[in-house]
Write a protein that holds these residues in place. Structure first.
Motif, PDB file in Angstrom:
ATOM      1  N   HIS A  32       0.838  -1.197   0.000  1.00  0.00           N
ATOM      2  CA  HIS A  32       0.000   0.000   0.000  1.00  0.00           C
ATOM      3  C   HIS A  32       0.877   1.254   0.000  1.00  0.00           C
ATOM      4  CE1 HIS A  32      -3.810   2.177   0.877  1.00  0.00           C
ATOM      5  NE2 HIS A  32      -2.975   3.044   1.427  1.00  0.00           N
ATOM      6  N   ARG A  33       1.993   1.201   0.746  1.00  0.00           N
ATOM      7  CA  ARG A  33       2.889   2.353   0.833  1.00  0.00           C
ATOM      8  C   ARG A  33       3.588   2.598  -0.499  1.00  0.00           C
ATOM      9  NH1 ARG A  33       7.164   1.535   4.997  1.00  0.00           N
ATOM     10  NH2 ARG A  33       7.607   3.732   4.582  1.00  0.00           N
ATOM     11  N   VAL A  34       3.889   1.528  -1.234  1.00  0.00           N
ATOM     12  CA  VAL A  34       4.587   1.693  -2.508  1.00  0.00           C
ATOM     13  C   VAL A  34       3.746   2.538  -3.458  1.00  0.00           C
ATOM     14  CG1 VAL A  34       5.570   0.500  -4.503  1.00  0.00           C
ATOM     15  CG2 VAL A  34       5.808  -0.505  -2.213  1.00  0.00           C
ATOM     16  N   LEU A  35       2.495   2.139  -3.673  1.00  0.00           N
ATOM     17  CA  LEU A  35       1.640   2.899  -4.585  1.00  0.00           C
ATOM     18  C   LEU A  35       1.354   4.288  -4.036  1.00  0.00           C
ATOM     19  CD1 LEU A  35       0.017   3.089  -7.156  1.00  0.00           C
ATOM     20  CD2 LEU A  35      -1.893   1.953  -5.997  1.00  0.00           C
ATOM     21  N   ALA A  36       1.208   4.414  -2.720  1.00  0.00           N
ATOM     22  CA  ALA A  36       0.942   5.722  -2.122  1.00  0.00           C
ATOM     23  C   ALA A  36       2.081   6.696  -2.392  1.00  0.00           C
ATOM     24  CB  ALA A  36       0.723   5.573  -0.618  1.00  0.00           C
ATOM     25  N   HIS A  37       3.320   6.236  -2.245  1.00  0.00           N
ATOM     26  CA  HIS A  37       4.462   7.116  -2.497  1.00  0.00           C
ATOM     27  C   HIS A  37       4.582   7.464  -3.983  1.00  0.00           C
ATOM     28  CE1 HIS A  37       6.571   7.642   1.338  1.00  0.00           C
ATOM     29  NE2 HIS A  37       6.116   6.443   1.660  1.00  0.00           N
ATOM     30  N   ILE A  38       4.290   6.486  -4.857  1.00  0.00           N
ATOM     31  CA  ILE A  38       4.312   6.760  -6.293  1.00  0.00           C
ATOM     32  C   ILE A  38       3.305   7.857  -6.631  1.00  0.00           C
ATOM     33  CG2 ILE A  38       3.732   5.800  -8.561  1.00  0.00           C
ATOM     34  CD1 ILE A  38       4.858   3.105  -7.522  1.00  0.00           C
ATOM     35  N   ALA A  39       2.103   7.738  -6.088  1.00  0.00           N
ATOM     36  CA  ALA A  39       1.053   8.723  -6.369  1.00  0.00           C
ATOM     37  C   ALA A  39       1.404  10.094  -5.787  1.00  0.00           C
ATOM     38  CB  ALA A  39      -0.279   8.235  -5.814  1.00  0.00           C
ATOM     39  N   VAL A  71       5.057  -1.737 -10.221  1.00  0.00           N
ATOM     40  CA  VAL A  71       3.768  -1.273  -9.705  1.00  0.00           C
ATOM     41  C   VAL A  71       3.306  -0.043 -10.477  1.00  0.00           C
ATOM     42  CG1 VAL A  71       2.615  -0.237  -7.699  1.00  0.00           C
ATOM     43  CG2 VAL A  71       4.111  -2.230  -7.394  1.00  0.00           C
ATOM     44  N   CYS A  72       4.234   0.892 -10.708  1.00  0.00           N
ATOM     45  CA  CYS A  72       3.885   2.118 -11.438  1.00  0.00           C
ATOM     46  C   CYS A  72       3.432   1.783 -12.855  1.00  0.00           C
ATOM     47  CB  CYS A  72       5.090   3.060 -11.467  1.00  0.00           C
ATOM     48  SG  CYS A  72       4.728   4.688 -12.153  1.00  0.00           S
ATOM     49  N   TRP A  73       4.114   0.837 -13.499  1.00  0.00           N
ATOM     50  CA  TRP A  73       3.714   0.425 -14.847  1.00  0.00           C
ATOM     51  C   TRP A  73       2.282  -0.104 -14.851  1.00  0.00           C
ATOM     52  CZ3 TRP A  73       3.060  -4.941 -16.238  1.00  0.00           C
ATOM     53  CH2 TRP A  73       2.654  -5.111 -17.577  1.00  0.00           C
ATOM     54  N   GLY A  74       1.949  -0.982 -13.909  1.00  0.00           N
ATOM     55  CA  GLY A  74       0.601  -1.533 -13.866  1.00  0.00           C
ATOM     56  C   GLY A  74      -0.452  -0.452 -13.703  1.00  0.00           C
ATOM     57  N   GLN A  75      -0.193   0.486 -12.787  1.00  0.00           N
ATOM     58  CA  GLN A  75      -1.135   1.580 -12.535  1.00  0.00           C
ATOM     59  C   GLN A  75      -1.259   2.490 -13.756  1.00  0.00           C
ATOM     60  OE1 GLN A  75      -2.749   1.813  -9.595  1.00  0.00           O
ATOM     61  NE2 GLN A  75      -3.506   3.906  -9.447  1.00  0.00           N
ATOM     62  N   ARG A  76      -0.105   2.863 -14.304  1.00  0.00           N
ATOM     63  CA  ARG A  76      -0.112   3.816 -15.419  1.00  0.00           C
ATOM     64  C   ARG A  76      -0.682   3.188 -16.693  1.00  0.00           C
ATOM     65  NH1 ARG A  76      -0.721   6.758 -18.789  1.00  0.00           N
ATOM     66  NH2 ARG A  76       0.316   8.715 -19.330  1.00  0.00           N
ATOM     67  N   ALA A  77      -0.441   1.880 -16.881  1.00  0.00           N
ATOM     68  CA  ALA A  77      -0.997   1.205 -18.053  1.00  0.00           C
ATOM     69  C   ALA A  77      -2.521   1.168 -17.969  1.00  0.00           C
ATOM     70  CB  ALA A  77      -0.436  -0.202 -18.179  1.00  0.00           C
ATOM     71  N   PHE A  78      -3.058   0.878 -16.785  1.00  0.00           N
ATOM     72  CA  PHE A  78      -4.518   0.873 -16.648  1.00  0.00           C
ATOM     73  C   PHE A  78      -5.089   2.263 -16.935  1.00  0.00           C
ATOM     74  CE2 PHE A  78      -8.634   1.208 -14.766  1.00  0.00           C
ATOM     75  CZ  PHE A  78      -9.214  -0.039 -14.983  1.00  0.00           C
ATOM     76  N   ILE A  79      -4.412   3.285 -16.430  1.00  0.00           N
ATOM     77  CA  ILE A  79      -4.846   4.654 -16.712  1.00  0.00           C
ATOM     78  C   ILE A  79      -4.851   4.909 -18.214  1.00  0.00           C
ATOM     79  CG2 ILE A  79      -4.146   7.086 -16.505  1.00  0.00           C
ATOM     80  CD1 ILE A  79      -3.153   6.353 -13.642  1.00  0.00           C
TER      81      ILE A  79
END
Length: 354
Positions: free
Chosen positions: A25-32, A72-80
């Motif tokens: 949870h912290r990984v994605l939170a810091h990326i955002a 993690v960033c790739w997965g999030q950004r790809a979905f976006i």
């Protein structure tokens, strides 16, 4: 590209993230919080401007410090990116803000779909039509960023006979959607990577990303693969920087080799960016496949060169911890779907059909 606080956090936590000792949870939170998810997105949609090549560089900057975080960033950004290309404006309005802020995790479950597009495997989720939507059955064996606190995952769905396959966004709260425990990987442990099973999952048309996967997937494939390439780029650059640090300006055959590899890397990055901007990868996916292969090989070569430059220090725990992680990371890059084996097989198939 990355703010100072985020860089320091990545440096301090890279090992813990890789070994699963950091809360995903912290990984994605810091990326955002670092705002990198907004790069390459129009301000009118909540982004900071730029284009997809800037997003590739943002992922590369993260990968130079932690490939698991970049994954993690790739997965999030790809979905976006899928949402940005979807004609379903209502779905975009409903999800985009929470995805950009990191409140909601976005997972790209389209690895199977990309292999389907190249004829490598069948779609693994099937649909049966009902009044206002579908009932889904099947399984996705490996999906990243399935955060326990909530996610939405993209998947290509095999329709009933005679109908086109389509692409849906599936929320984690869907009844019948079962998430496995996190997969036990050699590294990349804090990436919320797990499997999904679909047991009579009912979804209505409001979750439809596109009604024709064969039209949608080629359109998003350039960004899907280019953002993925950011991981190779960042890893290769970091390893080459480590080579220079070890050599400390001493002239040697390694210094010359480092310069040659760095030039090859940056020339390939330039080709990748140009192809994204001029749209050639839409009609010439093989050109993108070749660049993905070259970048993955560059990352492997750079890490091998880092080992040669550091010598025995690489095997001393006090000195070699970062190198050992990059070695594991370089072993992962070739097997990210589509893997280098799959890409080469597809290139061979295309050459044979000419």
């Amino acid at each position: 590209m990355l703010d100072t606080a985020f860089r320091h956090w990545l440096d301090a936590n890279a090992e813990a993230i890789d070994q699963g000792q950091c809360d995903p949870h912290r990984v994605l939170a810091h990326i955002a919080e670092s705002q990198v998810l907004r790069v390459g997105i129009a301000p009118a949609l909540g982004g900071s401007g730029g284009d997809v090549t800037d997003a590739v560089e943002a992922i590369a900057a993260i990968a130079s410090r932690s490939l698991a975080s970049a994954f993690v960033c790739w997965g999030q950004r790809a979905f976006i990116e899928y949402l940005l290309h979807s004609p379903n404006e209502a779905l975009r309005e409903r999800l985009l803000a929470d995805l950009l802020s990191g409140e909601l995790a976005g997972a790209t479950g389209l690895s199977n779909a990309m292999k389907f597009l190249s004829g490598i495997e069948a779609l693994q989720v099937q649909a049966r039509a009902q009044a206002d939507g579908w009932i889904l059955e099947g399984r996705l064996h490996w999906v990243t960023n399935l955060r326990q606190s909530g996610f939405v995952v993209a998947a290509a769905i095999e329709a009933e006979q005679g109908q086109a396959p389509f692409v849906m966004a599936i929320p984690s709260a869907s009844v019948g959607l079962e998430r496995s425990d996190d997969l036990q990987l050699m590294g990349l442990q804090s990436s919320s990577t797990a499997a999904l099973a679909f047991h009579q999952v009912q979804l209505d048309r409001s979750w439809l990303l596109h009604d024709n996967a064969r039209e949608f997937l080629p359109r998003v494939r350039p960004a899907f693969l280019a953002l993925q390439c950011g991981m190779s780029i960042g890893l290769a650059r970091r390893a080459l920087d480590e080579v220079r640090e070890h050599l400390q300006g001493r002239g040697s055959f390694l210094a010359e080799a480092e310069q040659v590899l760095r030039e090859r890397l940056e020339n390939t990055v330039g080709e990748l960016k140009q192809g994204l901007l001029d749209g050639r990868f839409l009609a010439q996916p093989a050109a993108l496949f070749k660049l993905r292969i070259t970048l993955a090989e560059s990352a492997a070569d750079a890490v091998q060169m880092e080992l040669q430059a550091s010598g025995g220090k690489a095997y001393l725990t006090a000195y070699g911890e970062g190198f050992a992680r990059r070695w594991r990371e370089s072993a992962f890059v070739p097997i990210v779907t589509p893997s280098l084996v799959q890409l080469r097989a597809e290139l061979q198939r295309q050459a044979a059909s000419v």
